[in-house]
Motif scaffolding. Sequence first.
Motif, PDB file in Angstrom:
ATOM      1  N   ALA A 149      15.284 -63.870 -16.186  1.00 52.83           N
ATOM      2  CA  ALA A 149      16.655 -63.699 -16.669  1.00 52.83           C
ATOM      3  C   ALA A 149      16.824 -64.320 -18.055  1.00 52.83           C
ATOM      4  CB  ALA A 149      17.639 -64.328 -15.685  1.00 52.83           C
ATOM      5  N   ALA A 150      16.197 -65.487 -18.272  1.00 52.08           N
ATOM      6  CA  ALA A 150      16.285 -66.154 -19.577  1.00 52.08           C
ATOM      7  C   ALA A 150      15.622 -65.305 -20.658  1.00 52.08           C
ATOM      8  CB  ALA A 150      15.636 -67.529 -19.501  1.00 52.08           C
ATOM      9  N   MET A 151      14.467 -64.696 -20.325  1.00 57.08           N
ATOM     10  CA  MET A 151      13.775 -63.848 -21.290  1.00 57.08           C
ATOM     11  C   MET A 151      14.623 -62.639 -21.666  1.00 57.08           C
ATOM     12  SD  MET A 151       9.893 -63.777 -19.777  1.00 57.08           S
ATOM     13  CE  MET A 151       8.794 -65.187 -19.852  1.00 57.08           C
ATOM     14  N   LEU A 152      15.200 -61.973 -20.668  1.00 62.12           N
ATOM     15  CA  LEU A 152      16.018 -60.792 -20.940  1.00 62.12           C
ATOM     16  C   LEU A 152      17.269 -61.175 -21.727  1.00 62.12           C
ATOM     17  CD1 LEU A 152      15.670 -58.889 -17.537  1.00 62.12           C
ATOM     18  CD2 LEU A 152      14.843 -58.117 -19.764  1.00 62.12           C
ATOM     19  N   THR A 153      17.858 -62.315 -21.380  1.00 64.22           N
ATOM     20  CA  THR A 153      19.035 -62.791 -22.114  1.00 64.22           C
ATOM     21  C   THR A 153      18.672 -63.087 -23.565  1.00 64.22           C
ATOM     22  OG1 THR A 153      20.048 -63.740 -20.124  1.00 64.22           O
ATOM     23  CG2 THR A 153      20.787 -64.612 -22.252  1.00 64.22           C
ATOM     24  N   TYR A 154      17.531 -63.729 -23.763  1.00 63.40           N
ATOM     25  CA  TYR A 154      17.068 -64.017 -25.123  1.00 63.40           C
ATOM     26  C   TYR A 154      16.809 -62.720 -25.886  1.00 63.40           C
ATOM     27  CZ  TYR A 154      14.501 -66.176 -28.945  1.00 63.40           C
ATOM     28  OH  TYR A 154      14.105 -66.585 -30.191  1.00 63.40           O
ATOM     29  N   PHE A 155      16.207 -61.757 -25.215  1.00 56.38           N
ATOM     30  CA  PHE A 155      15.937 -60.447 -25.802  1.00 56.38           C
ATOM     31  C   PHE A 155      17.232 -59.800 -26.308  1.00 56.38           C
ATOM     32  CE2 PHE A 155      15.857 -55.820 -25.010  1.00 56.38           C
ATOM     33  CZ  PHE A 155      14.812 -55.426 -25.827  1.00 56.38           C
ATOM     34  N   VAL A 156      18.279 -59.833 -25.477  1.00 60.86           N
ATOM     35  CA  VAL A 156      19.565 -59.240 -25.831  1.00 60.86           C
ATOM     36  C   VAL A 156      20.226 -60.010 -26.967  1.00 60.86           C
ATOM     37  CG1 VAL A 156      21.924 -58.859 -25.000  1.00 60.86           C
ATOM     38  CG2 VAL A 156      19.978 -58.186 -23.574  1.00 60.86           C
ATOM     39  N   LEU A 157      20.278 -61.329 -26.824  1.00 57.25           N
ATOM     40  CA  LEU A 157      20.943 -62.160 -27.836  1.00 57.25           C
ATOM     41  C   LEU A 157      20.228 -62.058 -29.176  1.00 57.25           C
ATOM     42  CD1 LEU A 157      23.166 -64.213 -28.457  1.00 57.25           C
ATOM     43  CD2 LEU A 157      21.617 -66.022 -27.701  1.00 57.25           C
ATOM     44  N   ASP A 158      18.906 -62.040 -29.132  1.00 56.97           N
ATOM     45  CA  ASP A 158      18.122 -61.926 -30.360  1.00 56.97           C
ATOM     46  C   ASP A 158      18.421 -60.618 -31.076  1.00 56.97           C
ATOM     47  OD1 ASP A 158      15.713 -62.657 -32.119  1.00 56.97           O
ATOM     48  OD2 ASP A 158      15.103 -60.724 -31.302  1.00 56.97           O
ATOM     49  N   TYR A 159      18.439 -59.523 -30.316  1.00 55.63           N
ATOM     50  CA  TYR A 159      18.695 -58.220 -30.945  1.00 55.63           C
ATOM     51  C   TYR A 159      20.075 -58.195 -31.602  1.00 55.63           C
ATOM     52  CZ  TYR A 159      18.993 -53.261 -31.824  1.00 55.63           C
ATOM     53  OH  TYR A 159      19.130 -52.056 -32.458  1.00 55.63           O
ATOM     54  N   LEU A 179       5.463 -60.369 -15.492  1.00 55.53           N
ATOM     55  CA  LEU A 179       4.738 -61.436 -14.810  1.00 55.53           C
ATOM     56  C   LEU A 179       5.664 -62.549 -14.322  1.00 55.53           C
ATOM     57  CD1 LEU A 179       1.702 -61.773 -17.251  1.00 55.53           C
ATOM     58  CD2 LEU A 179       1.566 -61.049 -14.864  1.00 55.53           C
ATOM     59  N   SER A 180       6.750 -62.793 -15.033  1.00 55.68           N
ATOM     60  CA  SER A 180       7.564 -63.987 -14.800  1.00 55.68           C
ATOM     61  C   SER A 180       8.160 -64.062 -13.403  1.00 55.68           C
ATOM     62  CB  SER A 180       8.689 -64.066 -15.843  1.00 55.68           C
ATOM     63  OG  SER A 180       9.599 -62.984 -15.678  1.00 55.68           O
ATOM     64  N   VAL A 181       8.501 -62.921 -12.795  1.00 56.32           N
ATOM     65  CA  VAL A 181       9.157 -62.951 -11.485  1.00 56.32           C
ATOM     66  C   VAL A 181       8.216 -63.412 -10.381  1.00 56.32           C
ATOM     67  CG1 VAL A 181      10.933 -61.254 -12.047  1.00 56.32           C
ATOM     68  CG2 VAL A 181       8.713 -60.473 -11.192  1.00 56.32           C
ATOM     69  N   GLY A 182       6.903 -63.467 -10.665  1.00 54.27           N
ATOM     70  CA  GLY A 182       5.960 -64.026  -9.708  1.00 54.27           C
ATOM     71  C   GLY A 182       5.553 -63.115  -8.577  1.00 54.27           C
ATOM     72  N   HIS A 183       5.756 -61.828  -8.746  1.00 49.69           N
ATOM     73  CA  HIS A 183       5.371 -60.864  -7.715  1.00 49.69           C
ATOM     74  C   HIS A 183       4.538 -59.748  -8.338  1.00 49.69           C
ATOM     75  CE1 HIS A 183       7.726 -62.444  -4.343  1.00 49.69           C
ATOM     76  NE2 HIS A 183       8.677 -62.712  -5.213  1.00 49.69           N
ATOM     77  N   PRO A 184       3.318 -60.076  -8.795  1.00 50.91           N
ATOM     78  CA  PRO A 184       2.483 -59.042  -9.428  1.00 50.91           C
ATOM     79  C   PRO A 184       2.073 -57.933  -8.474  1.00 50.91           C
ATOM     80  CG  PRO A 184       1.212 -61.047  -9.040  1.00 50.91           C
ATOM     81  CD  PRO A 184       2.649 -61.377  -8.757  1.00 50.91           C
ATOM     82  N   GLU A 185       2.209 -58.189  -7.171  1.00 47.04           N
ATOM     83  CA  GLU A 185       1.866 -57.155  -6.185  1.00 47.04           C
ATOM     84  C   GLU A 185       2.923 -56.062  -6.084  1.00 47.04           C
ATOM     85  OE1 GLU A 185       4.706 -59.782  -4.009  1.00 47.04           O
ATOM     86  OE2 GLU A 185       3.124 -60.063  -5.509  1.00 47.04           O
ATOM     87  N   VAL A 186       4.111 -56.320  -6.638  1.00 45.35           N
ATOM     88  CA  VAL A 186       5.190 -55.321  -6.611  1.00 45.35           C
ATOM     89  C   VAL A 186       4.976 -54.363  -7.790  1.00 45.35           C
ATOM     90  CG1 VAL A 186       7.676 -54.944  -6.755  1.00 45.35           C
ATOM     91  CG2 VAL A 186       6.779 -56.937  -5.516  1.00 45.35           C
ATOM     92  N   PHE A 187       4.632 -53.130  -7.482  1.00 46.25           N
ATOM     93  CA  PHE A 187       4.296 -52.156  -8.521  1.00 46.25           C
ATOM     94  C   PHE A 187       5.417 -51.962  -9.527  1.00 46.25           C
ATOM     95  CE2 PHE A 187       4.868 -47.689  -9.813  1.00 46.25           C
ATOM     96  CZ  PHE A 187       3.781 -47.565 -10.658  1.00 46.25           C
ATOM     97  N   LEU A 227      23.150 -61.193 -15.122  1.00 47.32           N
ATOM     98  CA  LEU A 227      23.993 -62.241 -14.548  1.00 47.32           C
ATOM     99  C   LEU A 227      24.434 -61.893 -13.129  1.00 47.32           C
ATOM    100  CD1 LEU A 227      26.194 -63.015 -17.693  1.00 47.32           C
ATOM    101  CD2 LEU A 227      24.279 -64.366 -16.805  1.00 47.32           C
ATOM    102  N   SER A 228      24.795 -60.635 -12.899  1.00 46.97           N
ATOM    103  CA  SER A 228      25.267 -60.214 -11.586  1.00 46.97           C
ATOM    104  C   SER A 228      24.149 -60.253 -10.545  1.00 46.97           C
ATOM    105  CB  SER A 228      25.853 -58.802 -11.673  1.00 46.97           C
ATOM    106  OG  SER A 228      26.455 -58.432 -10.450  1.00 46.97           O
ATOM    107  N   PHE A 229      22.954 -59.788 -10.913  1.00 46.70           N
ATOM    108  CA  PHE A 229      21.831 -59.805  -9.978  1.00 46.70           C
ATOM    109  C   PHE A 229      21.399 -61.238  -9.685  1.00 46.70           C
ATOM    110  CE2 PHE A 229      21.974 -55.426 -10.489  1.00 46.70           C
ATOM    111  CZ  PHE A 229      20.961 -54.768  -9.803  1.00 46.70           C
ATOM    112  N   LEU A 230      21.475 -62.099 -10.689  1.00 51.09           N
ATOM    113  CA  LEU A 230      21.157 -63.508 -10.478  1.00 51.09           C
ATOM    114  C   LEU A 230      22.158 -64.138  -9.502  1.00 51.09           C
ATOM    115  CD1 LEU A 230      18.728 -64.680 -11.975  1.00 51.09           C
ATOM    116  CD2 LEU A 230      20.312 -65.918 -13.447  1.00 51.09           C
TER     117      LEU A 230
END
Length: 359
Positions: free
Chosen positions: A166-176, A303-311, A145-148
Amino acid sequence: MNIYILGFFTPWIIYAIITLLHYFLPGRWVTGYVRHSETGDLLKYRLNGRLVLITSVLIWFVLGYFDYVAFDWLYEIRWASLAGAFVFGLLFSLWIVLPFPSTGKSVLSDVFLGRLENPQFKKGTIDAKMWLYLIGAVMLELHVLSFLAHHYNTFGSIAPGLMLCAAMLTYFVLDYLSFEKVHLYTYDFFAERVGIKLGWGCLAFYPYFYLIAIWSTVNLQNPHTPIWLLICYALIFLMGWSLARGANMQKYFFKTQPNRAFLGIKPETITDGKKTLLVNGFWGLSRHINYLGEILMGTGIALSVGHPEVFWVWLYPIYYIALLLPRQIDDDKRCASKYGNLWQVYINKVKYRIIPYLY
């Protein structure tokens, strides 16, 4: 107070608040799968992770709304905060290892892997493992949330790819935190001790490293990823979640209600008369199909962030591969010792370790 000093102690403060919320907010008592090492009784756990998460996010929102703390505070002090969490994680790990009897291995091995199997405090109200996962999950969500918020402040809008991540990570946390009781039946609880690997891992590594896709791209412009491609990335994540959650849920129901069908799948088993193994459904695809699910989720997030060139974004799925491949080997050895000849029958029937038809 110097911003770096305040930043250093920020995770300490947040961890203390999460601990107080966990202790004082209502929770439900659940009987787990692991037995007490001395009495042999099944351990009980007090769970309220989802409520703690929601309350923590509400506190963050209120503090930001009334300008007590900037919405992007955790971004602004990210490096000092990481240092503080790093030190806190080390101190906790030493505290929960060194005072207790050796396992017979070297001190370094004990410090890293731990000596206590399932430590609980305050008459079981706080279970060390569940507390560690709760701390890591809530802190990760606050970071998201802060980085967003920082990205929005910088560009005036939020890139769709970053929003998806962010939605995926939030879902990951909420799901767990919504399925805490299911995770009481996973490898961590019956096979691992609490040391640096788990303690420092949850306090310093989990809430910071899992953020790396956002951390490494938050200051980059929107790459204008096509909607259809974002949908594909979301599907990769959801496919991974389906495998991981489905496998864990099927195992949970099999352990607690052995004859119950899951998603219409009636349990098929093999037995030697004493021990029983599940061999169909998710667990008929591969012996660790849930690991494949975790790796696919990490890939979708990268993949979601759209910068596959960023290692750096690829370190997240690479981490899962590095973590889960050795765990699969260790778990197979443990199962071979536990189940004996029955395990050989099982691997003859379920031939693949993680990836069906490949590995």
